[in-house]
Design a protein around this motif. Sequence first.
Motif, PDB file in Angstrom:
ATOM      1  N   MET A  79      87.558  47.209   5.274  1.00  0.00           N
ATOM      2  CA  MET A  79      86.539  48.192   5.638  1.00  0.00           C
ATOM      3  C   MET A  79      86.960  49.593   5.173  1.00  0.00           C
ATOM      4  N   LYS A  80      85.982  50.461   5.028  1.00  0.00           N
ATOM      5  CA  LYS A  80      86.279  51.868   4.736  1.00  0.00           C
ATOM      6  C   LYS A  80      86.239  52.633   6.055  1.00  0.00           C
ATOM      7  N   ILE A  81      87.339  53.284   6.388  1.00  0.00           N
ATOM      8  CA  ILE A  81      87.423  53.931   7.706  1.00  0.00           C
ATOM      9  C   ILE A  81      87.906  55.372   7.581  1.00  0.00           C
ATOM     10  N   ILE A  82      87.186  56.285   8.248  1.00  0.00           N
ATOM     11  CA  ILE A  82      87.665  57.669   8.331  1.00  0.00           C
ATOM     12  C   ILE A  82      88.365  57.841   9.677  1.00  0.00           C
ATOM     13  N   VAL A  83      89.555  58.438   9.638  1.00  0.00           N
ATOM     14  CA  VAL A  83      90.258  58.736  10.892  1.00  0.00           C
ATOM     15  C   VAL A  83      90.241  60.256  11.082  1.00  0.00           C
ATOM     16  N   PHE A  84      89.422  60.714  12.012  1.00  0.00           N
ATOM     17  CA  PHE A  84      89.383  62.145  12.347  1.00  0.00           C
ATOM     18  C   PHE A  84      90.564  62.439  13.272  1.00  0.00           C
ATOM     19  N   GLY A  85      91.336  63.468  12.947  1.00  0.00           N
ATOM     20  CA  GLY A  85      92.528  63.759  13.761  1.00  0.00           C
ATOM     21  C   GLY A  85      93.690  62.869  13.362  1.00  0.00           C
ATOM     22  N   GLY A  86      93.695  62.455  12.087  1.00  0.00           N
ATOM     23  CA  GLY A  86      94.713  61.507  11.614  1.00  0.00           C
ATOM     24  C   GLY A  86      96.088  62.107  11.392  1.00  0.00           C
ATOM     25  N   ASP A  87      96.246  63.416  11.668  1.00  0.00           N
ATOM     26  CA  ASP A  87      97.590  64.009  11.590  1.00  0.00           C
ATOM     27  C   ASP A  87      98.255  64.007  12.966  1.00  0.00           C
ATOM     28  N   GLY A  88      97.516  63.606  14.001  1.00  0.00           N
ATOM     29  CA  GLY A  88      98.026  63.752  15.370  1.00  0.00           C
ATOM     30  C   GLY A  88      98.849  62.572  15.855  1.00  0.00           C
ATOM     31  N   PHE A  89      99.244  62.674  17.114  1.00  0.00           N
ATOM     32  CA  PHE A  89     100.144  61.690  17.744  1.00  0.00           C
ATOM     33  C   PHE A  89      99.557  60.266  17.720  1.00  0.00           C
ATOM     34  N   CYS A  90      98.285  60.117  18.047  1.00  0.00           N
ATOM     35  CA  CYS A  90      97.679  58.771  18.010  1.00  0.00           C
ATOM     36  C   CYS A  90      97.084  58.480  16.628  1.00  0.00           C
ATOM     37  N   GLY A  91      96.552  59.515  15.977  1.00  0.00           N
ATOM     38  CA  GLY A  91      95.804  59.321  14.732  1.00  0.00           C
ATOM     39  C   GLY A  91      96.684  58.916  13.557  1.00  0.00           C
ATOM     40  N   TRP A  92      97.893  59.494  13.482  1.00  0.00           N
ATOM     41  CA  TRP A  92      98.774  59.177  12.350  1.00  0.00           C
ATOM     42  C   TRP A  92      99.195  57.697  12.381  1.00  0.00           C
TER      43      TRP A  92
END
Length: 385
Positions: free
Chosen positions: A1-14
């Motif tokens: 799938m193609k997925i965007i992770v908003f906040g992907g630099d953070g503790f849960c997002g990374w």
Amino acid sequence: MKIIVFGGDGFCGWPTSLHLSSKGHQVLIIDNFSRRKIDIDLGTNSLTPIQNMSRRLETWRKLTGNKIEFENIDIARDFDKLVNIFLKFKPDGVVHFAEQRAAPYSMKNSTTKRYTVDNNVNATNNILCAIVECKLDIHLVHLGTMGVYGYGWMDDNPIPEGYVEVTIDTKNGKLKKEILHPVNPGSIYHMTKTLDQLMFGYYAKNNLIRVTDLHQGVVWGTQTAETKLDQNLINRFDYDGDYGTVLNRFLMQVAINHPLTIYGTGGQTRAFIHISDTVKCIEIAINNPPKKGDRPLIFNQVTETRRVSELALLVSKKTGAKIEYLKNPRKEASENELVVENKKFLKLGLNPTTLSEGLLDEVTEIARKYVDRVDEKTILPRSKW
Ligand code: NAD
Ligand code: USQ
């Protein structure tokens, strides 16, 4: 799938971005680094030396051959850029972590209160509105919080997953309905998550947007299978009085011989989940979307509940750390019971990682390794309400 992770630099997002990429999904991270900027403003830093985004992504690509893309966008403001990215990338799903997430930070002063509301409410509304605008069928997975429920109000009856059945006396007899569980936020931050819920209900009903809202407990731990692969992939570890969460703070305090800081009596019971389960839950949620036209699907993303004093005793017994009872800086119940239903994730295959000595050791080892990075001035709570 193609997925965007908003906040992907953070503790849960990374770690979530790495986990999804390791499972073969095509991942695009969007982050405006506001969290890193807040660290600078607060004069604190992650206990672990997190690398900049370019180095993180380059290391991941070299190790695995997987490319994760990145865009620096403030999603609370840059609506047009957001729409253009949706139209270009055409995601099947988006995971929304991009909010100001610390209750103490949100309660510092009117500037941080207003920032938290502006940022969180606009970020969520912009994502929903952009999904409508681009006319794509995108599944939104959002990270909510257990704090929307207010940590229990029906003695030891479990908090259900999002909705409660109520019976109302009407002039035509009794009427049964399922409604959103009543909200009872304890901070401006938690309040923004209750507003998010209303927006999800509205867009699901009016625009048939598919939404999954994950009511997550306090996350502890720092590393996941993927972040452990290389020093450059190490995850964030917050320990300061604003962003550090209770169990990770206790484990950092052990490392620097600081007494464990219990606020008030320690009778507060909260729900917990290890970071490695967070990333698995997101994957499960992505693979099990609601149908178009369904109301938002709500999961309680927790694996166990513990009293704060119980956690402190556990850590103290294991390490010999002293315990210090501080006047509670927060307006919250000094004691509460908390029983939470989490059957949905268990049914879909989550095998919970619960608190164990081995895991505590792992986090304490990380804290010991980076003990020189601790700034003791930032440990005590600095936000009071
Ligand atoms: P975090 O602060 O480490 O990460 C959030 C990320 O979002 C940061 O990298 C930040 O720069 C980014 N961001 C914030 N506003 C943005 C904007 N307007 N545009 C672009 N990027 C933006 O937080 P976290 O601990 O990873 O939490 C992620 C989510 O999970 C939050 O929504 C939080 O409410 C929820 N949650 C966290 C916990 C926990 O214990 N950490 C528990 C329950 C729920
Ligand atoms: N606490 C202490 N000592 C400390 C730190 C905290 O006793 O040194 C107590 C607090 O008073 C509170 C409890 O521990 O009763 C939890 O506090 P926390 O800072 O670990 O977590 P909280 O403020 O609730 O927020 C965190 C995340 C937030 C998320 C929430 C999930 O920062 O993003 O939404 O956990 S939940 O608590 O389930 O709502």
